[in-house]
Design an enzyme around this catalytic site. Structure first.
Site, PDB file in Angstrom:
ATOM      1  N   ARG A  83       0.247   8.768  -5.619  1.00  0.00           N
ATOM      2  CA  ARG A  83       0.650   8.283  -4.304  1.00  0.00           C
ATOM      3  C   ARG A  83       1.183   6.855  -4.380  1.00  0.00           C
ATOM      4  NH1 ARG A  83      -4.944   8.760  -4.553  1.00  0.00           N
ATOM      5  NH2 ARG A  83      -6.249   7.012  -3.872  1.00  0.00           N
ATOM      6  N   ARG A 135       0.841  -1.194   0.000  1.00  0.00           N
ATOM      7  CA  ARG A 135       0.000   0.000   0.000  1.00  0.00           C
ATOM      8  C   ARG A 135       0.882   1.252   0.000  1.00  0.00           C
ATOM      9  NH1 ARG A 135      -3.822   2.570   4.678  1.00  0.00           N
ATOM     10  NH2 ARG A 135      -4.981   3.996   3.335  1.00  0.00           N
ATOM     11  N   HIS A 136       0.404   2.300  -0.632  1.00  0.00           N
ATOM     12  CA  HIS A 136       1.146   3.554  -0.734  1.00  0.00           C
ATOM     13  C   HIS A 136       1.366   4.211   0.630  1.00  0.00           C
ATOM     14  CE1 HIS A 136      -2.514   5.864   0.134  1.00  0.00           C
ATOM     15  NE2 HIS A 136      -3.147   5.019  -0.681  1.00  0.00           N
ATOM     16  N   HIS A 183      -3.223   0.403  -3.718  1.00  0.00           N
ATOM     17  CA  HIS A 183      -4.095   1.005  -2.719  1.00  0.00           C
ATOM     18  C   HIS A 183      -4.744  -0.069  -1.853  1.00  0.00           C
ATOM     19  CE1 HIS A 183      -3.779   4.627  -5.296  1.00  0.00           C
ATOM     20  NE2 HIS A 183      -3.811   3.719  -6.264  1.00  0.00           N
ATOM     21  N   GLU A 188      -7.372   2.699  -7.013  1.00  0.00           N
ATOM     22  CA  GLU A 188      -8.249   2.426  -5.888  1.00  0.00           C
ATOM     23  C   GLU A 188      -9.699   2.317  -6.363  1.00  0.00           C
ATOM     24  OE1 GLU A 188      -8.793   0.925  -3.447  1.00  0.00           O
ATOM     25  OE2 GLU A 188      -8.049   2.032  -1.704  1.00  0.00           O
TER      26      GLU A 188
END
Length: 225
Positions: free
Chosen positions: A63, A13-14, A155, A87
């Protein structure tokens, strides 16, 4: 979708964003990393270089793309971008807090989403939809990698739902897998009988702490996606 070979997927995940910190729904809004997020990304990139990834694939949202690029640069690995790893599309909930969504009259739909019901988030995408597109992307990139370790920077909801779809977990049991924190990751491996979960919720030991909630997409701990 092609059949992957002996490959391991690190689902990353970012790093944190200002929206994560403030409890604002991001969805597919292109919100950049904040200062703490960039520190998290630096730490995780240095940690994951020891995994010797053969490649990195990232969502095209900045991101996640910037998170993946840091890992690729640290490891000297190639990076590619796939918009299927974006996402979940949260429609009218984007750029809003839970309180604003409820005040708009969409509180029942929000509560249903929190309960894990397969409702369109903000009138847009369902968890089942994001799971299918996430799993399709993971399978395609795993097949292209062939073997070795592939880092997937994306995401919380798309990674979680994509992983659950690959693992064949029925919807009524999907709450068993919690959300990933910012710059947290899970590991999937391909066994003789299919995909298996090797680890989940890992963090680089020197990554700075984030007080943002994990992103699961189905429970009260997942107000930011």
């Amino acid at each position: 979708m092609s059949t992957p070979g002996n490959v391991r997927l690190i689902l990353l995940r970012h790093g944190r964003t200002a929206y994560n910190q403030a409890g604002i729904w991001q969805g597919q809004a292109d919100v950049p990393l904040d200062d703490l997020g960039r520190l998290q990304v630096k730490a995780v990139a240095e940690h994951l270089r020891a995994e010797h990834p053969v490649g990195v694939v990232a969502s095209d949202l900045s991101r996640a793309r910037d998170t993946g690029q840091a890992v690729a640069d640290a490891a000297g690995a190639p990076i590619s971008v796939d918009r299927r790893l974006r996402e979940i599309d949260v429609g009218t909930w984007e750029d809003r807090t839970d309180a604003q969504i409820t005040a708009s009259g969409d509180g029942e739909a929000l509560a249903a989403y929190r309960a894990g019901e397969d409702v369109p988030a903000g009138g847009a995408e369902r968890l089942s939809d994001v799971g299918r597109r996430g799993a399709a992307a993971l399978l395609d990139h795993a097949a292209a990698a062939g073997s070795g370790t592939l880092v997937v920077a994306a995401h919380g909801v798309v990674l979680r739902c994509g992983a659950l779809t690959l693992l064949g977990v029925p919807r009524e049991r999907r709450s068993m897998l919690g959300g990933l924190p910012n710059c947290g990751w899970g590991v999937l491996g391909r066994g003789r009988q299919g995909w298996r979960l090797m680890a989940w919720g890992l963090m680089a030991p020197d990554a700075p702490f984030s007080d943002s909630p994990p992103s699961t997409g189905v429970n009260a701990g997942s107000r930011v996606v």
